[in-house]
Design an enzyme around this catalytic site. Structure first.
Site, PDB file in Angstrom:
ATOM      1  N   ARG A  45     -13.713  -8.203   2.094  1.00 18.16           N
ATOM      2  CA  ARG A  45     -12.282  -7.998   1.813  1.00 18.16           C
ATOM      3  C   ARG A  45     -11.515  -9.288   2.133  1.00 18.16           C
ATOM      4  O   ARG A  45     -10.626  -9.695   1.394  1.00 18.16           O
ATOM      5  CB  ARG A  45     -11.723  -6.846   2.662  1.00 18.16           C
ATOM      6  CG  ARG A  45     -12.253  -5.464   2.319  1.00 18.16           C
ATOM      7  CD  ARG A  45     -11.785  -4.995   0.961  1.00 18.16           C
ATOM      8  NE  ARG A  45     -10.329  -4.956   0.847  1.00 18.16           N
ATOM      9  CZ  ARG A  45      -9.541  -3.957   1.262  1.00 18.16           C
ATOM     10  NH1 ARG A  45     -10.078  -2.888   1.816  1.00 18.16           N
ATOM     11  NH2 ARG A  45      -8.227  -3.998   1.093  1.00 18.16           N
ATOM     12  N   ARG A  63       0.877  -1.182   0.000  1.00 16.48           N
ATOM     13  CA  ARG A  63       0.000   0.000   0.000  1.00 16.48           C
ATOM     14  C   ARG A  63       0.911   1.227   0.000  1.00 16.48           C
ATOM     15  O   ARG A  63       1.715   1.406   0.905  1.00 16.48           O
ATOM     16  CB  ARG A  63      -0.902   0.012   1.225  1.00 16.48           C
ATOM     17  CG  ARG A  63      -1.548   1.371   1.453  1.00 16.48           C
ATOM     18  CD  ARG A  63      -2.617   1.357   2.500  1.00 16.48           C
ATOM     19  NE  ARG A  63      -3.799   0.681   2.004  1.00 16.48           N
ATOM     20  CZ  ARG A  63      -5.009   0.812   2.547  1.00 16.48           C
ATOM     21  NH1 ARG A  63      -5.192   1.598   3.583  1.00 16.48           N
ATOM     22  NH2 ARG A  63      -6.042   0.159   2.053  1.00 16.48           N
ATOM     23  N   CYS A 115     -16.552   2.045   1.048  1.00 12.51           N
ATOM     24  CA  CYS A 115     -15.346   1.237   1.276  1.00 12.51           C
ATOM     25  C   CYS A 115     -14.809   1.389   2.697  1.00 12.51           C
ATOM     26  O   CYS A 115     -14.021   0.544   3.135  1.00 12.51           O
ATOM     27  CB  CYS A 115     -14.273   1.582   0.245  1.00 12.51           C
ATOM     28  SG  CYS A 115     -13.938   3.345   0.137  1.00 12.51           S
ATOM     29  N   GLN A 165     -10.241  -3.763  -2.957  1.00  6.39           N
ATOM     30  CA  GLN A 165     -11.528  -3.262  -2.460  1.00  6.39           C
ATOM     31  C   GLN A 165     -12.627  -3.530  -3.482  1.00  6.39           C
ATOM     32  O   GLN A 165     -13.719  -3.981  -3.142  1.00  6.39           O
ATOM     33  CB  GLN A 165     -11.427  -1.762  -2.170  1.00  6.39           C
ATOM     34  CG  GLN A 165     -12.717  -1.131  -1.701  1.00  6.39           C
ATOM     35  CD  GLN A 165     -13.169  -1.630  -0.338  1.00  6.39           C
ATOM     36  OE1 GLN A 165     -12.420  -1.572   0.611  1.00  6.39           O
ATOM     37  NE2 GLN A 165     -14.397  -2.127  -0.250  1.00  6.39           N
ATOM     38  N   ASP A 180     -17.216   7.435  -0.946  1.00  2.00           N
ATOM     39  CA  ASP A 180     -15.921   7.340  -0.265  1.00  2.00           C
ATOM     40  C   ASP A 180     -15.639   8.715   0.344  1.00  2.00           C
ATOM     41  O   ASP A 180     -16.304   9.703  -0.002  1.00  2.00           O
ATOM     42  CB  ASP A 180     -14.843   6.959  -1.306  1.00  2.00           C
ATOM     43  CG  ASP A 180     -13.472   6.705  -0.690  1.00  2.00           C
ATOM     44  OD1 ASP A 180     -13.376   6.558   0.551  1.00  2.00           O
ATOM     45  OD2 ASP A 180     -12.484   6.659  -1.447  1.00  2.00           O
ATOM     46  N   HIS A 229      -7.521   0.851  -6.297  1.00  2.00           N
ATOM     47  CA  HIS A 229      -7.733   0.025  -5.096  1.00  2.00           C
ATOM     48  C   HIS A 229      -8.442  -1.264  -5.547  1.00  2.00           C
ATOM     49  O   HIS A 229      -9.604  -1.494  -5.222  1.00  2.00           O
ATOM     50  CB  HIS A 229      -8.552   0.807  -4.071  1.00  2.00           C
ATOM     51  CG  HIS A 229      -8.475   0.245  -2.678  1.00  2.00           C
ATOM     52  ND1 HIS A 229      -7.753  -0.889  -2.355  1.00  2.00           N
ATOM     53  CD2 HIS A 229      -9.027   0.690  -1.504  1.00  2.00           C
ATOM     54  CE1 HIS A 229      -7.876  -1.129  -1.063  1.00  2.00           C
ATOM     55  NE2 HIS A 229      -8.633  -0.191  -0.523  1.00  2.00           N
TER      56      HIS A 229
HETATM   57  N1   CP Z   1     -11.158   0.321   2.657  1.00  2.00           N
HETATM   58  C1   CP Z   1      -9.873   0.181   3.054  1.00  2.00           C
HETATM   59  O1   CP Z   1      -8.950  -0.067   2.247  1.00  2.00           O
HETATM   60  O2   CP Z   1      -9.700   0.252   4.400  1.00  2.00           O
HETATM   61  P1   CP Z   1      -8.297   0.498   5.134  1.00  2.00           P
HETATM   62  O3   CP Z   1      -7.753   1.797   4.614  1.00  2.00           O
HETATM   63  O4   CP Z   1      -8.624   0.531   6.603  1.00  2.00           O
HETATM   64  O5   CP Z   1      -7.382  -0.650   4.795  1.00  2.00           O
END
Ligand code: CP
Length: 308
Positions: A296, A106, A268, A136, A228, A133
């Site tokens: 997830r 990430r 998300c 997700q 979001d 992403h």
């Molecule tokens: N939706 C999501 O990726 O959550 P986090 O940022 O908590 O991993």
């Protein structure tokens, strides 16, 4: 379906058939998990998780997911490894390839994940960048398929900033057969590269990908309204300015009156109640929003089991 060794960097790299395979595997793993049936598909395998940005869901679901598959996780944060600063991304990728069976990253730049994957000998999973992403969205598609029983003849409207979620939703929906409208303020549209790419995929699946600046028109006939946060990680300094610009794009009861009768709301997470979504709407759709968060785990287990 053999996806062993493939990277999971963007949904654009996967065919509709491959995405449906991952979704079906995720459903099977989810059902078996509920009845306590374990599948040690990654026995003694190790996934390294690199977090340059914070996370709750991604870290927890990957760590728990690989444990449920019989493997191990090692999480490394930026203050420990200084990715791209202490040594090159290429050297880090070549070192970690000697220790582990897969890496999830990430970070900010999509190009950093792509550079890492170019040098790694093991599969690399994109756990979120400023541009995409995909993990997700695979979980979102699983949630939509569970709720509606199919991924065809549906319209998803994403309301808010044309950010990484908008980009990946356009790609994932266009590939799997869902119409997408991005309802966003002028100047906050998705990157034209992602929009044009999704429109090309949509031509092949006979779907529509469009941008609409009027939020009420955008949600018209939507089966799924998605939102979001208005300021993503790294945009904190713009948060107050964005609150003013995005106010008409709040997902609230009034906006949902313009959506389809069978509409569901997805988010998300993390959610900022009172900003992109009201407390009432979030709580009304909490069951499916937290199912989406749970998914997830199952979607990522399917990714890991398939590529590692
Ligand atoms: N939706 C999501 O990726 O959550 P986090 O940022 O908590 O991993």
């Amino acid at each position: 379906m053999n996806l062993k060794g493939k990277d999971f960097l963007t949904l654009a790299d996967f065919s509709k058939k491959e995405l449906l395979y991952l979704l079906n595997l995720a459903s099977r793993l989810k059902q078996d998990n509920k009845i306590g049936q374990t599948h040690h598909l990654l026995k003694n395998k190790t996934l390294i998780l690199i977090f340059i940005k914070p996370s709750l869901r991604t870290r927890a679901s990957f760590e728990i997911g690989i444990q449920q598959l019989g493997g191990n996780a090692l999480t490394l944060k930026q203050d420990e490894i200084n990715l791209g600063i202490r040594e090159t991304i290429a050297d880090t990728a070549r070192v970690l390839s000697r220790y582990a069976d897969g890496v999830m990253i990430r970070t900010f730049a999509q190009s950093d994940v792509e550079e890492f994957a170019q040098w790694a000998d093991i599969p690399v999973i994109n756990g979120l960048t400023d541009s995409t992403h995909p993990c997700q969205v695979l979980a979102d598609l699983l949630t939509i398929k569970e709720h509606f029983g199919e991924l065809e003849n549906l319209k998803l409207t994403y309301v808010g900033d044309g950010n990484n979620m908008a980009n990946s939703l356009m790609t994932g929906c266009a590939k799997s057969g869902i119409d997408v409208t991005i309802g966003c303020p002028s100047g906050y549209e998705p990157d034209s590269v992602f929009l044009e790419m999704a429109q090309n995929f949509a031509q092949k699946t006979g779907t529509i990908v469009e941008v609409e600046n009027d939020p009420q028109k955008a949600v018209k006939r939507a089966n799924i309204v998605y939102t979001d946060v208005w300021a993503s990680m790294g945009q904190e300094a713009e948060a107050e300015h964005r609150k003013e610009i995005f106010k008409p794009y709040q997902v609230n009861d009034e906006l949902l009156k313009h959506a389809g009768d069978d509409v569901i709301v997805l988010h998300c997470l993390p959610a900022h109640r009172g900003e992109e979504i009201t407390r009432q709407v979030l709580e009304k759709y909490a069951d499916i929003i937290f199912e989406e968060a749970e998914n997830r785990l199952h979607a990522q287990k399917a990714i890991m089991a398939s590529i590692m």
